[in-house]
Scaffold this active site. Structure first.
Site, PDB file in Angstrom:
ATOM      1  CD  GLU A 113      49.299  91.468 103.361  1.00 38.37           C
ATOM      2  OE1 GLU A 113      49.361  91.946 104.513  1.00 38.37           O
ATOM      3  OE2 GLU A 113      48.487  91.830 102.511  1.00 38.37           O
TER       4      GLU A 113
ATOM      5  CB  THR B 291      56.997  93.831 104.452  1.00 34.34           C
ATOM      6  OG1 THR B 291      55.701  94.429 104.449  1.00 34.34           O
ATOM      7  CG2 THR B 291      57.269  93.228 103.099  1.00 34.34           C
TER       8      THR B 291
ATOM      9  CB  SER C  65      43.098  94.121 111.368  1.00 35.47           C
ATOM     10  OG  SER C  65      44.385  93.783 111.150  1.00 35.47           O
TER      11      SER C  65
ATOM     12  CG  ASP D 125      47.192  94.125 111.336  1.00 28.95           C
ATOM     13  OD1 ASP D 125      47.646  94.502 110.241  1.00 28.95           O
ATOM     14  OD2 ASP D 125      47.034  92.929 111.624  1.00 28.95           O
TER      15      ASP D 125
HETATM   16  C1  GLA Z   1      48.714  89.934 110.069  1.00 25.11           C
HETATM   17  C2  GLA Z   1      49.573  90.623 111.102  1.00 25.11           C
HETATM   18  C3  GLA Z   1      50.326  91.812 110.539  1.00 25.11           C
HETATM   19  C4  GLA Z   1      51.039  91.457 109.238  1.00 25.11           C
HETATM   20  C5  GLA Z   1      50.103  90.709 108.290  1.00 25.11           C
HETATM   21  C6  GLA Z   1      50.811  90.203 107.071  1.00 25.11           C
HETATM   22  O1  GLA Z   1      47.668  90.800 109.700  1.00 25.11           O
HETATM   23  O2  GLA Z   1      48.769  91.075 112.184  1.00 25.11           O
HETATM   24  O3  GLA Z   1      51.221  92.317 111.485  1.00 25.11           O
HETATM   25  O4  GLA Z   1      52.194  90.721 109.486  1.00 25.11           O
HETATM   26  O5  GLA Z   1      49.484  89.595 108.935  1.00 25.11           O
HETATM   27  O6  GLA Z   1      51.245  91.255 106.304  1.00 25.11           O
END
Ligand code: GLA
Length: 377
Positions: free
Chosen positions: A27, A29, A119, A165
């Site tokens: 997460e 990252t 997402s 995502d």
């Molecule tokens: C959101 C963002 C991703 C990612 C996560 C955290 O979902 O869209 O790109 O950075 O947060 O891991």
């Protein structure tokens, strides 16, 4: 349909589906050029598209029960803080990339809960992108399409999200977790054992204020990189720094920035260890890494919330649970739980009851399967 191209066909009305995702580990990252391990889930957004003569888009959202119209030649399109920013952003980025879109009518229906860390935004972006590309008779490499959707969110919507995502919404596969190197965009599909379920628990607290805090986390990581690059050669992202190097050269960093860096560096190592554990069928170890990830997100990265912490604590006490942690950007939203199949119903019931007792909020619980990425249906 092949995963890597979205083709045109002779049918006038076409339907596309793109899934939401749950992140098992890794997460915050992705925007540090690191590693992530999400899976696409069986909650999707559908886009029905049909051609229009004029170069305009009519976009209807079934969820918001609202329709908007835009002219594709309008150069002044900009963010409005509205659901339509996501599909419009995708159309604008396709046009800016030199692709000429045909006019269309789109009908969007989403079943990914909005603002819950699963997402819903990537699902809308990817489903819209697939539909617009097909309706315009274009072909695009799926990696480029993922990057274009990310760009729409970065530059049009204004959230500086990473690539995780959109990527998993396109490349996810049934029964597989997707381990992605966010720097090279190389990925591996790791089989998930049949005897576990991914159970998602929604705290019902939306992460509405998240984008400011999210962008702030990114800036803190960049500040860390800027400092550490003075001492360690070839550092362009936190991906390039080890924990030992942070300990050795990070003492002058503001304490908050130091902790943000520590989260990212240790989380990257956890993803690699988790992939190994999964390959060896060691679910206990996988679960231990999930617990560590949650702690690090709570204490070092400070993106958890009271409700997420509670949901994780309640889950960890139940039988058949290998691991539990917050998933997604944080500040509310969902937890992901790795649960033995034979305990899935009991787990869902008990965790929901206990959570409601304390918070007076009735959580949504989804017993999910890892699913296929975007497709024409
Ligand atoms: C959101 C963002 C991703 C990612 C996560 C955290 O979902 O869209 O790109 O950075 O947060 O891991």
């Amino acid at each position: 349909m092949p995963q890597h191209e979205i083709r045109n066909s002779q049918f006038a009305i076409r339907n596309f589906r793109a899934p939401g995702r749950v992140n098992l580990i890794g997460e915050h990252t992705d925007y540090n050029d690191g590693f992530v391990m999400p899976a696409a889930i069986d909650l999707s957004t559908w886009v029905k598209i049909s051609p229009l003569e004029q170069r305009k888009l009519q976009i209807l959202s079934e969820n918001f029960n609202e329709q908007i119209e835009i002219d594709l030649d309008d150069q002044s399109l900009a963010r409005r803080g509205h659901w339509s920013d996501y599909p419009i952003g995708v159309a604008v980025m396709l046009e800016r990339s030199g692709r000429r879109l045909h006019g269309a009518r789109l009908q969007i229906r989403g079943e990914v809960p909005i603002g819950s860390g699963l997402s819903s935004s990537a699902a809308v972006e990817v489903a819209t992108a697939c539909a617009l590309v097909a309706n315009s008779g274009l072909t695009i490499d799926a990696r480029d399409l993922a990057l274009l959707c990310q760009k729409a969110e970065n530059e049009f919507v204004g959230a500086r999200v990473g690539i995780m995502d959109q990527f998993v919404s396109l490349f996810g596969q049934a029964q597989k977790a997707l381990m992605l190197d966010c720097r090279s965009l190389e990925f591996e599909l790791l089989p998930l054992p049949d005897n576990i379920r991914l159970i998602i628990c929604n705290t019902m607290v939306k992460h509405e204020l998240a984008s400011g805090a999210y962008n702030e986390r990114r800036a803190q990581c960049e500040a860390g990189v800027k400092h550490l690059a003075k001492f360690v050669a070839n550092v362009t992202a936190l991906r390039d720094v080890t924990l030992e190097q942070l300990e050795q050269f990070g003492s002058d960093l503001p304490e908050v920035v130091y902790r943000r860096c520590r989260h990212v560096i240790t989380e990257n190592a956890r993803v690699l260890a988790a992939a190994k554990a999964l390959e060896q069928g060691d679910l206990k170890e996988f679960g231990r890494l999930m617990a560590e990830s949650h702690q690090s997100l709570r204490d070092d990265y400070e993106v958890s919330s009271e409700e997420l912490d509670l949901m994780v604590e309640l889950a960890q006490k139940l039988e058949g649970v290998y691991g539990a942690r917050m998933t997604g950007g944080g500040f509310g939203g969902c937890t992901v739980n790795l649960v033995a199949v034979e305990h899935d119903e009991e787990f869902s019931k008990r965790v929901a009851e206990s959570y409601e007792q304390v918070t007076k909020l009735k959580p949504e619980i989804f017993i999910c399967s890892a699913s296929n990425g975007a497709e024409e249906v």
